[in-house]
Write an enzyme that holds these catalytic residues in place. Sequence first.
Site, mmCIF file in Angstrom:
data_model
loop_
_atom_site.group_PDB
_atom_site.id
_atom_site.type_symbol
_atom_site.label_atom_id
_atom_site.label_comp_id
_atom_site.label_asym_id
_atom_site.label_seq_id
_atom_site.Cartn_x
_atom_site.Cartn_y
_atom_site.Cartn_z
ATOM 1 N N MET A 28 0.949 -1.266 -0.072
ATOM 2 C CA MET A 28 0.020 0.071 -0.265
ATOM 3 C C MET A 28 0.704 1.138 -0.125
ATOM 4 S SD MET A 28 -3.447 -1.078 2.056
ATOM 5 C CE MET A 28 -2.751 -0.627 3.691
ATOM 6 N N ALA A 30 3.878 4.083 0.894
ATOM 7 C CA ALA A 30 4.709 4.651 2.175
ATOM 8 C C ALA A 30 5.854 3.613 2.283
ATOM 9 C CB ALA A 30 3.614 4.944 3.283
ATOM 10 N N GLY A 34 11.132 -2.779 5.300
ATOM 11 C CA GLY A 34 10.361 -3.931 5.371
ATOM 12 C C GLY A 34 9.722 -4.314 4.118
ATOM 13 N N HIS A 35 9.190 -3.418 3.370
ATOM 14 C CA HIS A 35 8.628 -3.666 1.923
ATOM 15 C C HIS A 35 9.888 -4.191 1.100
ATOM 16 C CE1 HIS A 35 5.600 -0.879 3.327
ATOM 17 N NE2 HIS A 35 4.935 -1.736 2.881
ATOM 18 N N GLN A 59 -10.403 -2.321 2.380
ATOM 19 C CA GLN A 59 -10.151 -2.950 3.716
ATOM 20 C C GLN A 59 -9.898 -2.160 4.673
ATOM 21 O OE1 GLN A 59 -5.971 -4.065 1.715
ATOM 22 N NE2 GLN A 59 -5.225 -3.574 3.683
ATOM 23 N N LYS A 149 4.991 -9.605 9.193
ATOM 24 C CA LYS A 149 4.426 -8.800 9.997
ATOM 25 C C LYS A 149 2.981 -8.706 10.327
ATOM 26 C CE LYS A 149 4.033 -4.256 11.652
ATOM 27 N NZ LYS A 149 2.886 -3.810 10.905
ATOM 28 N N SER A 185 6.638 -0.071 10.015
ATOM 29 C CA SER A 185 5.396 -0.083 9.419
ATOM 30 C C SER A 185 5.258 1.500 8.531
ATOM 31 C CB SER A 185 4.340 0.027 10.645
ATOM 32 O OG SER A 185 3.144 0.391 10.174
ATOM 33 N N SER A 186 4.154 1.240 7.762
ATOM 34 C CA SER A 186 3.976 2.664 7.223
ATOM 35 C C SER A 186 3.363 3.505 7.910
ATOM 36 C CB SER A 186 3.207 2.537 5.911
ATOM 37 O OG SER A 186 3.651 1.658 4.908
ATOM 38 N N ARG A 187 3.004 3.044 9.169
ATOM 39 C CA ARG A 187 2.007 3.881 10.097
ATOM 40 C C ARG A 187 2.855 4.559 11.131
ATOM 41 N NH1 ARG A 187 -1.991 -0.004 8.969
ATOM 42 N NH2 ARG A 187 -4.152 1.184 8.652
HETATM 43 P P1 AMP Z 1 1.424 -2.890 3.478
HETATM 44 O O1 AMP Z 1 2.097 -1.997 2.605
HETATM 45 O O2 AMP Z 1 1.433 -2.486 5.071
HETATM 46 O O3 AMP Z 1 0.100 -3.404 3.084
HETATM 47 O O4 AMP Z 1 2.389 -4.052 3.527
HETATM 48 C C1 AMP Z 1 2.704 -4.781 2.258
HETATM 49 C C2 AMP Z 1 3.414 -6.236 2.536
HETATM 50 O O5 AMP Z 1 4.721 -5.898 3.157
HETATM 51 C C3 AMP Z 1 2.884 -7.214 3.252
HETATM 52 O O6 AMP Z 1 2.929 -8.442 2.999
HETATM 53 C C4 AMP Z 1 3.383 -6.724 4.751
HETATM 54 O O7 AMP Z 1 3.143 -8.099 5.618
HETATM 55 C C5 AMP Z 1 4.851 -6.600 4.565
HETATM 56 N N1 AMP Z 1 5.366 -5.907 5.409
HETATM 57 C C6 AMP Z 1 4.907 -4.664 6.063
HETATM 58 N N2 AMP Z 1 5.687 -4.346 7.223
HETATM 59 C C7 AMP Z 1 6.634 -5.385 7.186
HETATM 60 C C8 AMP Z 1 8.058 -5.336 7.875
HETATM 61 N N3 AMP Z 1 8.329 -4.576 9.012
HETATM 62 N N4 AMP Z 1 8.829 -6.562 7.742
HETATM 63 C C9 AMP Z 1 8.427 -7.439 6.639
HETATM 64 N N5 AMP Z 1 7.343 -7.143 5.942
HETATM 65 C C10 AMP Z 1 6.561 -6.095 6.133
#
Ligand code: AMP
Length: 285
Positions: A28, A30, A34-35, A59, A149, A185-187
């Site tokens: 999503m 940001a 991790g991404h 969602q 995560k 986390s993006s947040r």
């Molecule tokens: P999101 O952009 O938050 O929807 O996350 C996209 C993907 O990145 C999802 O599969 C998350 O589980 C993964 N993700 C987010 N934060 C982390 C992190 N700190 N470490 C590993 N994967 C992450």
Amino acid sequence: MKVVSTVNELQYLLKELNLSPVGFVPTMGALHEGHMSLVVNGIQRCPIVVVSIFVNPTQFNDKNDLRNYPSTPEADLGLLQKIMREKDIVFIPTVQEIYPEEDKRKFLFENLDNVMEALHRPGHFNGVAQVVTRLFDIVKPDIAVFGMKDFQQLAIVKALVKQTGNKVKIITSPIIRENDGLAMSSRNRLLEPEIRKHVPVIYKTISAAAEMINDNDISKIKSFVSDRINKEPGLKLEYFEIVDDIELIPLRKKSEMKRDRHYVGCIAVTAGNIRLIDNIEIGLV
Ligand code: AMP
């Protein structure tokens, strides 16, 4: 790398390149390290990787959360540019592109959608299932990489793949953390500086909980976590559950632990007005 925003462009490129296996990393935006670790994981396995950046409205049960969700498109492309190869593709669709019509599908996940995040974010996983099926239909990946995560999301995606008979292989990537232990986390960028100082206690607490499993019963561990989090200024525990990795059934007693399952301690905390989630593997030695 190529950047595209329509389904047609994306499918045209994939057909032209004709490479396999096709790797896929849905995000999503940001973006953070991790991404990036997910993208690297995909790159190591696949000659072509598609990364999607799409903030999926279906969602978000909380419209304020959707409105405030961070968006950093230029920085995202800068980060991806550093690691993606010439042929890899970034897909940044509009809502109209993903949902030309309102998606009214309802998915059923039994217990997976009846615990933890599902109780606090009604409808969230139905939206996740909608976007994941839609993106899988568009990208048609052979391999898709998801982060540990979002542990419950991962279980839902695996169940969804089974239900729909999709042949995509789901790969899991470990949680990437800041130096102080906070799960990226993006947040995190929305945290007030004063609150940011206190959030490393989340990972410290679940790490301590994981250590306690041999000598303490589940209720003792749960009250330890709740006391420790709630006494930290600005933090409030939403839930802490120790669940198995297949059915996500919350453990009440250690005697319920099965040998052939892995167990994970999952936590959700509100820090100021930002919700953070994290998890840790919990095993008896
Ligand atoms: P999101 O952009 O938050 O929807 O996350 C996209 C993907 O990145 C999802 O599969 C998350 O589980 C993964 N993700 C987010 N934060 C982390 C992190 N700190 N470490 C590993 N994967 C992450």
